[in-house]
Motif scaffolding. Structure first.
Motif, PDB file in Angstrom:
ATOM      1  N   PHE A  62       0.826  -1.387  -0.059  1.00  0.00           N
ATOM      2  CA  PHE A  62       0.311  -0.298   0.210  1.00  0.00           C
ATOM      3  C   PHE A  62       0.776   1.231   0.580  1.00  0.00           C
ATOM      4  O   PHE A  62       1.058   2.361  -0.901  1.00  0.00           O
ATOM      5  CB  PHE A  62      -0.700   0.149   1.426  1.00  0.00           C
ATOM      6  CG  PHE A  62      -1.493   1.081   1.056  1.00  0.00           C
ATOM      7  CD1 PHE A  62      -2.522   1.369   1.030  1.00  0.00           C
ATOM      8  CD2 PHE A  62      -1.075   2.151   2.396  1.00  0.00           C
ATOM      9  CE1 PHE A  62      -3.395   2.503   0.725  1.00  0.00           C
ATOM     10  CE2 PHE A  62      -2.169   3.440   2.176  1.00  0.00           C
ATOM     11  CZ  PHE A  62      -2.718   3.447   1.477  1.00  0.00           C
ATOM     12  N   TRP A  63       1.564   1.208   0.946  1.00  0.00           N
ATOM     13  CA  TRP A  63       2.367   2.128   1.004  1.00  0.00           C
ATOM     14  C   TRP A  63       3.287   2.994  -0.190  1.00  0.00           C
ATOM     15  O   TRP A  63       3.391   4.052  -0.568  1.00  0.00           O
ATOM     16  CB  TRP A  63       3.484   2.836   2.268  1.00  0.00           C
ATOM     17  CG  TRP A  63       2.826   2.934   3.731  1.00  0.00           C
ATOM     18  CD1 TRP A  63       1.986   1.580   4.672  1.00  0.00           C
ATOM     19  CD2 TRP A  63       1.260   4.341   3.413  1.00  0.00           C
ATOM     20  NE1 TRP A  63       0.872   2.796   5.258  1.00  0.00           N
ATOM     21  CE2 TRP A  63       0.791   3.703   4.408  1.00  0.00           C
ATOM     22  CE3 TRP A  63       1.210   5.402   3.215  1.00  0.00           C
ATOM     23  CZ2 TRP A  63       0.195   4.826   5.410  1.00  0.00           C
ATOM     24  CZ3 TRP A  63       1.079   5.928   3.565  1.00  0.00           C
ATOM     25  CH2 TRP A  63      -0.503   6.102   5.224  1.00  0.00           C
ATOM     26  N   GLY A  64       3.937   2.062  -0.191  1.00  0.00           N
ATOM     27  CA  GLY A  64       4.831   1.777  -2.218  1.00  0.00           C
ATOM     28  C   GLY A  64       4.153   2.062  -2.752  1.00  0.00           C
ATOM     29  O   GLY A  64       4.712   2.937  -3.149  1.00  0.00           O
ATOM     30  N   ASP A  65       2.867   1.634  -3.167  1.00  0.00           N
ATOM     31  CA  ASP A  65       1.731   2.273  -3.912  1.00  0.00           C
ATOM     32  C   ASP A  65       1.979   4.044  -4.274  1.00  0.00           C
ATOM     33  O   ASP A  65       1.719   4.408  -4.732  1.00  0.00           O
ATOM     34  CB  ASP A  65       0.636   1.032  -4.047  1.00  0.00           C
ATOM     35  CG  ASP A  65       1.079   0.398  -5.580  1.00  0.00           C
ATOM     36  OD1 ASP A  65       2.508   0.022  -5.868  1.00  0.00           O
ATOM     37  OD2 ASP A  65       0.206  -1.066  -4.970  1.00  0.00           O
ATOM     38  N   VAL A  66       1.235   3.886  -3.014  1.00  0.00           N
ATOM     39  CA  VAL A  66       0.993   5.611  -2.500  1.00  0.00           C
ATOM     40  C   VAL A  66       3.042   6.148  -3.482  1.00  0.00           C
ATOM     41  O   VAL A  66       2.201   7.573  -3.829  1.00  0.00           O
ATOM     42  CB  VAL A  66       0.552   5.883  -1.256  1.00  0.00           C
ATOM     43  CG1 VAL A  66       0.779   7.271  -0.948  1.00  0.00           C
ATOM     44  CG2 VAL A  66      -0.463   5.126  -0.659  1.00  0.00           C
ATOM     45  N   VAL A  67       4.049   5.962  -2.784  1.00  0.00           N
ATOM     46  CA  VAL A  67       5.002   6.300  -2.721  1.00  0.00           C
ATOM     47  C   VAL A  67       4.915   6.768  -4.524  1.00  0.00           C
ATOM     48  O   VAL A  67       5.067   7.735  -4.829  1.00  0.00           O
ATOM     49  CB  VAL A  67       6.004   6.055  -2.183  1.00  0.00           C
ATOM     50  CG1 VAL A  67       7.459   6.461  -2.829  1.00  0.00           C
ATOM     51  CG2 VAL A  67       6.134   5.951  -0.774  1.00  0.00           C
ATOM     52  N   VAL A  68       4.978   5.385  -4.789  1.00  0.00           N
ATOM     53  CA  VAL A  68       4.915   5.425  -6.251  1.00  0.00           C
ATOM     54  C   VAL A  68       4.233   6.410  -7.181  1.00  0.00           C
ATOM     55  O   VAL A  68       4.065   6.771  -8.114  1.00  0.00           O
ATOM     56  CB  VAL A  68       4.854   3.767  -7.286  1.00  0.00           C
ATOM     57  CG1 VAL A  68       4.839   3.894  -8.482  1.00  0.00           C
ATOM     58  CG2 VAL A  68       6.081   3.125  -6.305  1.00  0.00           C
ATOM     59  N   GLY A  69       2.766   6.004  -7.063  1.00  0.00           N
ATOM     60  CA  GLY A  69       1.531   6.910  -7.297  1.00  0.00           C
ATOM     61  C   GLY A  69       1.892   8.475  -7.239  1.00  0.00           C
ATOM     62  O   GLY A  69       2.110   9.039  -8.207  1.00  0.00           O
ATOM     63  N   ILE A  70       2.045   9.007  -6.105  1.00  0.00           N
ATOM     64  CA  ILE A  70       2.336  10.608  -6.094  1.00  0.00           C
ATOM     65  C   ILE A  70       4.303  11.257  -6.877  1.00  0.00           C
ATOM     66  O   ILE A  70       4.396  12.129  -7.572  1.00  0.00           O
ATOM     67  CB  ILE A  70       2.799  10.932  -4.388  1.00  0.00           C
ATOM     68  CG1 ILE A  70       1.758  10.821  -4.047  1.00  0.00           C
ATOM     69  CG2 ILE A  70       3.576  12.069  -4.267  1.00  0.00           C
ATOM     70  CD1 ILE A  70       1.928  10.923  -2.666  1.00  0.00           C
ATOM     71  N   GLY A  71       4.984  10.398  -6.795  1.00  0.00           N
ATOM     72  CA  GLY A  71       6.416   9.628  -7.961  1.00  0.00           C
ATOM     73  C   GLY A  71       5.915  10.556  -8.798  1.00  0.00           C
ATOM     74  O   GLY A  71       6.199  10.594  -9.291  1.00  0.00           O
ATOM     75  N   GLY A  72       4.833   9.527  -9.570  1.00  0.00           N
ATOM     76  CA  GLY A  72       4.691   9.467 -10.766  1.00  0.00           C
ATOM     77  C   GLY A  72       3.670  10.071 -11.320  1.00  0.00           C
ATOM     78  O   GLY A  72       3.887  11.088 -12.498  1.00  0.00           O
ATOM     79  N   SER A  73       2.694  11.136 -10.027  1.00  0.00           N
ATOM     80  CA  SER A  73       1.782  12.326 -11.018  1.00  0.00           C
ATOM     81  C   SER A  73       2.834  13.499 -10.349  1.00  0.00           C
ATOM     82  O   SER A  73       2.775  14.245 -11.220  1.00  0.00           O
ATOM     83  CB  SER A  73       1.214  12.722  -9.004  1.00  0.00           C
ATOM     84  OG  SER A  73       0.339  11.809  -9.166  1.00  0.00           O
ATOM     85  N   ILE A  74       3.845  12.909  -9.474  1.00  0.00           N
ATOM     86  CA  ILE A  74       5.456  15.036 -10.214  1.00  0.00           C
ATOM     87  C   ILE A  74       5.919  14.698 -11.107  1.00  0.00           C
ATOM     88  O   ILE A  74       6.519  15.546 -11.952  1.00  0.00           O
ATOM     89  CB  ILE A  74       5.967  14.783  -8.466  1.00  0.00           C
ATOM     90  CG1 ILE A  74       5.159  14.705  -7.103  1.00  0.00           C
ATOM     91  CG2 ILE A  74       7.119  15.342  -8.934  1.00  0.00           C
ATOM     92  CD1 ILE A  74       5.912  15.096  -6.190  1.00  0.00           C
TER      93      ILE A  74
END
Length: 116
Positions: A62-74
């Motif tokens: 979950f948290w890895g996907d959140v970090v990747v999602g935020i990083g991908g958005s940036i």
């Protein structure tokens, strides 16, 4: 003379009100920051989850996907305008590039994990 005294009294009475206005503004700004961070985490989680579905076998939890999602958005927020790519308007104009950016970031993370 009377007018000077009256303006002094008005300024004296308005002092606490003006101070409270500044404090309320600071609290509102802090609350807006917290709400913005919560929205970014929720949208990042959804974007990361969708990217995880697109790029099979790269689940980071979950948290890895959140970090990747935020990083991908940036990543997409900087990369797409630089390349002159626009996708739709409104919500889709931010959500679709975020998913694409998160999927690209997942592919990069997968390549790095395989090489080590």
């Amino acid at each position: 003379m009377k007018r000077t005294q009256l303006s002094f009294l008005v300024a004296l009475a308005a002092g606490p009100a003006l101070a409270q206005e500044g404090a309320a503004e600071a609290v509102g700004t802090g609350l807006g920051l917290v709400i913005g961070l919560l929205i970014m985490i929720v949208v990042g989680a959804v974007v990361g989850w969708l990217a995880g579905l697109i790029v099979k076998g790269s689940g980071l939890g979950f948290w890895g996907d959140v970090v990747v999602g935020i990083g991908g958005s940036i990543l997409a927020g900087f990369l797409f305008p630089m390349l002159g790519i626009t996708i739709g308007t409104g919500f889709l104009a931010t959500f679709v590039p975020a998913v694409i950016g998160a999927a690209l970031l997942l592919l990069i993370v997968r390549m790095i994990r395989r090489s080590t």
